[in-house]
Design an enzyme around this catalytic site. Structure first.
Site, PDB file in Angstrom:
ATOM      1  N   ARG A 278      65.653  25.664  69.309  1.00 14.10           N
ATOM      2  CA  ARG A 278      65.143  26.803  68.562  1.00 14.10           C
ATOM      3  C   ARG A 278      63.834  27.259  69.200  1.00 14.10           C
ATOM      4  O   ARG A 278      63.191  26.506  69.922  1.00 14.10           O
ATOM      5  CB  ARG A 278      64.905  26.430  67.095  1.00 14.10           C
ATOM      6  CG  ARG A 278      66.164  26.008  66.355  1.00 14.10           C
ATOM      7  CD  ARG A 278      65.826  25.575  64.940  1.00 14.10           C
ATOM      8  NE  ARG A 278      67.014  25.141  64.205  1.00 14.10           N
ATOM      9  CZ  ARG A 278      66.994  24.653  62.982  1.00 14.10           C
ATOM     10  NH1 ARG A 278      65.839  24.517  62.350  1.00 14.10           N
ATOM     11  NH2 ARG A 278      68.113  24.273  62.391  1.00 14.10           N
ATOM     12  N   HIS A 279      63.437  28.470  68.887  1.00 18.12           N
ATOM     13  CA  HIS A 279      62.195  28.990  69.466  1.00 18.12           C
ATOM     14  C   HIS A 279      60.989  28.281  68.871  1.00 18.12           C
ATOM     15  O   HIS A 279      60.967  27.927  67.696  1.00 18.12           O
ATOM     16  CB  HIS A 279      62.089  30.493  69.236  1.00 18.12           C
ATOM     17  CG  HIS A 279      63.089  31.289  70.012  1.00 18.12           C
ATOM     18  ND1 HIS A 279      62.982  31.476  71.371  1.00 18.12           N
ATOM     19  CD2 HIS A 279      64.221  31.919  69.632  1.00 18.12           C
ATOM     20  CE1 HIS A 279      64.008  32.200  71.789  1.00 18.12           C
ATOM     21  NE2 HIS A 279      64.774  32.469  70.758  1.00 18.12           N
ATOM     22  N   SER A 280      59.989  28.080  69.702  1.00 20.68           N
ATOM     23  CA  SER A 280      58.759  27.450  69.251  1.00 20.68           C
ATOM     24  C   SER A 280      58.118  28.299  68.154  1.00 20.68           C
ATOM     25  O   SER A 280      58.148  29.537  68.201  1.00 20.68           O
ATOM     26  CB  SER A 280      57.788  27.310  70.427  1.00 20.68           C
ATOM     27  OG  SER A 280      56.566  26.763  70.017  1.00 20.68           O
TER      28      SER A 280
END
Length: 645
Positions: A278-280
């Protein structure tokens, strides 16, 4: 952010589906190699579906246990045992959350115990306070998924005494076993691929295959163009100028593009719901943060080769500019009206239609960089001087007007980011807002970048669920594909264009290409180290995908140059690898990206799972969905169907 990436495939063409006939090749080694690879890929899908569930079942939590029955993914059960004669307040914060306020977990009465759910994705810090707000103790611990833990507080009479301790009652499950099994499967398939390639090089093995199978059909399959095409010069992107031999298409660029696209599809579909897919939330990098800038980078590389090819073919710069503008408009409209709306939830609404997006950013970056290249590109590189003192910098100095424009745009980004006044926020703020920075700037998410988007587009027309809300509990809409970040995406595209210029100018000297790629990687890596101070949160400009910060661009471009060196060397120089299976989606990137977004809710890309709180089931579903798009791109490649814009 689950849906935000795509890749350009070719340049300067109208939107259409094209059928082309490839040239016949006598290189049977590559054909046979890809035959084996395709069979191995089919086996991989079957093994991933059948073996992973069986193996991962060993680590499935025992849901008959009363304390674990309702735990969700990435959760553990913590029972706080208070042996004091006063109630206590339990608060927590994630180690990923920089300068964050503690969030209340709950209150535990005196001489009592209370159960709480805690996150297992990252290490957390638990703080125990008395009801008078005095800190009693603080504990750091990384909980395991579906584990049962107890926190004991005994005899805490002074804050100097630290008798808090965490005890594991029931051990956690290993939620990473499915990934390990999938990795081993693919490594095994790579091994089978290498062995199969060597076996098929033996004439006796080929004759045996022809004898066992129906001879006519087998002969057709072996002599068909299965995976190492040489598309005719109608496809003019990724093609080197003749020097002195015939045009040759760089398979490494399509492979690089396809590799990024396959990872993008996988993470967009969920990536097994693992946090690193997942995106930071704000600063830092995860796997999901890598692929979009790589798409942008390789788009710039393709622009350089495509423009050069078209100019050599006699196209005028004005006609090419019209095509660039038309293609940019199509990409933008597809992004706004096809990708952004969720038609499964109802018809398009103008009131809250999101304007920015992945395709929109690609359209903008493509328009600016392709226009700059048309302004300075050279159609015939063989007439350029090679004995001048400035010849070693030929690939940069010849295009100084374009470099000047890009540097001016970057200066504009720096000026707006650090000097633009933002109401109720500190000037030059780069933080996430919310509970970050001790909650002082809760509504300042993104600083100037967020302010510009909300001012130009209004809050209803930008992204409503930024990744910062996961850790930093932000409530302010923020768009990671916003206006200011588009300036740095132009820089990323232009660095990809520079890679294309290097390929064009040193097309006959692979060693020079590789050495210059590595020099650029080192240069950009040093810039990143200076800007970030080699830290996640304490640098001058942290690496941040949401902001598309300058350090994010230099870091991703550094990685892109290194990765392109590896792919270029193994695919185009040594020809150890044909690029399969990534080559196929790389040849149809627009279709695969748009298709995976439009059909993501349809079978076989998604189905109702028996246990939606299982990493194992999500991983199987996402791997199958990604494999389906690789297979679809392979079929389209076999049928010579390529969707170009």
């Amino acid at each position: 952010m689950a849906k935000r990436k795509v890749k350009e495939n070719s340049a300067h063409r109208s939107s259409s589906v094209v059928r082309r006939k490839p040239e016949k090749r006598k290189d049977m080694g590559h054909l046979e190699r890809n035959n084996v690879y395709f069979v191995a890929a089919s086996i991989a899908l079957l093994v991933a579906v059948c073996v992973v569930p069986l193996t991962a079942e060993v680590s499935t939590p025992d849901f008959s246990h009363p304390k674990r029955s309702d735990l969700k993914m990435d959760e553990a059960l913590l029972r706080v045992n208070n042996e004091l004669n006063t109630p206590v307040l339990v608060s927590w914060t994630s180690e990923l959350c920089y300068k964050c306020l503690y969030q209340v977990l709950g209150e535990v009465p005196e001489r009592s115990s209370s159960p709480f759910r805690v996150s297992t994705q990252h290490e957390i810090t638990l703080q125990i306070n008395s009801t008078s707000a005095a800190e009693l103790c603080k504990v750091q611990f990384h909980f395991g998924e579906h584990g049962n833990y107890s926190l004991w507080m005994r005899g805490l009479n002074h804050t100097s005494q630290n008798n808090c301790s965490v005890v594991t009652d029931v051990g956690p499950v290993n939620s990473y076993i499915p990934i390990l099994v999938a990795f081993c499967v693919f490594v095994g398939l790579a091994f089978v691929f290498v062995i199969g390639t060597k076996l098929l090089e033996l004439g006796a093995v080929r004759r045996l295959i022809l004898r066992v199978s129906s001879s006519m059909e087998t002969e057709r399959l072996i002599n068909s163009e299965l995976g190492y095409p040489r598309i005719e010069t109608l496809v003019n992107d990724n093609i080197l100028p003749p020097s002195p031999g015939p045009n040759r298409r760089l398979r490494s660029l399509d492979t690089f593009r396809g590799f990024s696209l396959v990872i993008m599809v996988f993470v967009n579909y969920g990536g097994g719901r693992y946090w690193f897919f997942r995106h930071s939330s704000w600063n830092g990098l995860t796997v999901a943060d890598l692929v979009f800038p790589w798409f942008v980078f390789i788009m710039g590389t393709s622009i350089a080769l495509s423009v050069n090819s078209l100019l050599r073919a006699g196209s005028s710069r004005l006609s090419l500019l019209r095509k660039v503008m038309w293609r940019s408009a199509l990409l933008f409209l597809i992004g706004v009206f096809i990708i952004n709306p969720s038609y499964c939830q109802g018809p398009l609404s103008w009131d809250n239609l999101r304007i920015p997006g992945v395709l929109q950013r690609l359209a903008w970056s493509y328009l600016v960089v392709a226009s700059l290249d048309l302004m300075v590109a050279k159609g015939h590189l063989d007439i350029l001087p090679t004995d001048a003192w400035w010849a070693p910098g030929l690939d940069v100095l010849l295009y100084w007007p374009a470099w000047l424009c890009v540097l001016l745009l970057e200066a504009l980004w720096l000026f707006l980011t650090f000097l633009l006044p933002v109401p109720d926020c500190p000037t030059g703020y780069l933080g996430p807002g919310g509970i970050g920075d001790m909650g002082l700037y809760a509504n300042c998410t993104g600083g100037a970048a967020g302010f510009v988007d909300r001012w130009l587009l209004t809050e209803k027309h930008i992204y409503q669920a930024p990744s910062s809300r996961v850790v930093y509990a932000t409530n302010t809409p923020y768009d990671p594909e916003g206006v200011l970040g588009s300036i740095n995406s132009i820089l990323m595209t232009f660095l990809g264009l520079q890679a294309g210029k290097i390929i064009l100018h040193y097309r006959d000297f692979p060693r020079s290409i590789i050495s210059r790629f590595l020099i650029w990687a080192l240069f950009l890596g040093v810039i990143s180290a200076i800007l970030t101070k080699c830290s996640r949160d304490q640098g001058f400009i942290p690496v941040n995908k949401n902001l598309w910060s300058l350090s994010y661009v230099t870091t991703m471009a550094c990685f892109a140059f290194v990765l392109l060196v590896l792919v270029f060397y193994t695919v185009d120089v040594k020809k150890w690898w044909s690029g399969a299976p990534f080559y196929y989606p790389g040849m149809n990137s627009i279709l695969v990206y748009v298709g995976h977004e439009v059909f993501q809710e349809y079978f076989p890309f998604r189905w109702r799972m028996a246990n939606s709180q299982s990493h194992k089931e999500h991983l199987i579903q996402n791997l199958v969905a990604t494999a389906c798009w690789v297979f679809i791109s392979y079929i389209l490649y076999r049928k010579k169907v390529f969707w170009k814009i």
